[in-house]
Design an enzyme around this catalytic site. Sequence first.
Site, mmCIF file in Angstrom:
data_model
loop_
_atom_site.group_PDB
_atom_site.id
_atom_site.type_symbol
_atom_site.label_atom_id
_atom_site.label_comp_id
_atom_site.label_asym_id
_atom_site.label_seq_id
_atom_site.Cartn_x
_atom_site.Cartn_y
_atom_site.Cartn_z
ATOM 1 N N HIS A 90 1.882 4.262 -3.137
ATOM 2 C CA HIS A 90 1.805 5.726 -3.045
ATOM 3 C C HIS A 90 3.095 6.363 -3.564
ATOM 4 O O HIS A 90 3.067 7.292 -4.375
ATOM 5 C CB HIS A 90 1.601 6.157 -1.584
ATOM 6 C CG HIS A 90 0.226 5.953 -1.062
ATOM 7 N ND1 HIS A 90 -0.910 6.321 -1.742
ATOM 8 C CD2 HIS A 90 -0.203 5.429 0.134
ATOM 9 C CE1 HIS A 90 -1.979 6.032 -1.009
ATOM 10 N NE2 HIS A 90 -1.578 5.486 0.126
ATOM 11 N N HIS A 101 0.840 -1.201 0.000
ATOM 12 C CA HIS A 101 0.000 0.000 0.000
ATOM 13 C C HIS A 101 0.877 1.255 0.000
ATOM 14 O O HIS A 101 0.686 2.160 -0.826
ATOM 15 C CB HIS A 101 -0.901 -0.026 1.233
ATOM 16 C CG HIS A 101 -1.776 1.174 1.403
ATOM 17 N ND1 HIS A 101 -3.125 1.157 1.136
ATOM 18 C CD2 HIS A 101 -1.504 2.447 1.822
ATOM 19 C CE1 HIS A 101 -3.631 2.352 1.359
ATOM 20 N NE2 HIS A 101 -2.668 3.157 1.793
ATOM 21 N N GLU A 102 1.831 1.310 0.912
ATOM 22 C CA GLU A 102 2.684 2.499 1.018
ATOM 23 C C GLU A 102 3.615 2.629 -0.184
ATOM 24 O O GLU A 102 3.839 3.738 -0.691
ATOM 25 C CB GLU A 102 3.488 2.448 2.323
ATOM 26 C CG GLU A 102 2.649 2.487 3.583
ATOM 27 C CD GLU A 102 1.814 3.757 3.703
ATOM 28 O OE1 GLU A 102 2.183 4.784 3.107
ATOM 29 O OE2 GLU A 102 0.781 3.713 4.389
#
Length: 228
Positions: free
Chosen positions: A28, A24-25
Site C-alpha cells: 500500500h 500487504h501493508e
Amino acid sequence: MDPSTTIYLATIWVLPVIIAITFHEAAHGYVAHLLGDDTAWLLGRVSFNPLRHIDPVGTILLPGMLLLVHSPFLFGYAKPVPVNFRALRSPRRDMVLVAAAGPAMNIALAVAAALIFHAVGYLPETGARWLAANLRNALVFNVVLAVFNMFPLPPLDGGRILVGILPRPAAAALSRVEPYGILILIGLLIVLPLLGAQLGLNLDIISRALAIATSAIVKLVVYITGNA
C-alpha cells in the site's frame, strides 16, 4: 493442547502470517509513494521490516487465539499504512490502485509459495514436512487475507476500491460508512451467526461466501503452478 504441538503450530504459522501482513501493508505504502503520496514513505512504513507494521493485537494475539481455538477462519491485521489520498496525482483512480496493491501482493505471495513447493522434495524428510506446512499455510493465509480485504466495505481495501469507481454521490454515501465498517463486519461475521445459532438458522452467509471464494482461488493457484 500439548505444549510441543503448540510450539510446532507456532513455527509453521508465525512466518506466513507476519510476511503476509507485512508485505500487504508495505505494498500500500509503496504504490502510494509511486503515485505521489509520501506520507508512509517519510514515516518509514514502506518497509519489509515487520516491526514497523506489527499490531500486537491484530498481528499476534488475534491470529494466535483463532489458531488455538481451531477457528475455521484465520485472519489478522497490521497497523494501517497512512495514505493521504488528496496528495495522490489522480485521487479517485489512484485510491483504487493503492487499495488493490495489498490484496495483489498477497496473491503474488500465494503464487510464490505454491511455486516454492516444487523444491520441497529436495529436502530431508523432517525439513520437507516443516517447509511444506509453512508453504501450505502461506498459500492459504495469503488468499484468505486477499479475499477478506476485498470485501466491499470501507475501511477494507474492497470498500476503498468501490469508493474509487462508483459515481461520486454513491461513493460519498459509501465513504460515510467507514467509521462504522469494523462494527458492521463484527456484526456480519460474529453476531449474526451467533444469533442464527440461537434461532436454529444458519446465518453465517458472509463467512461461507469468503470460504467459497478462498477455496476457488487456492485451487486455481495450485493448478496454474503445476501442483494439482
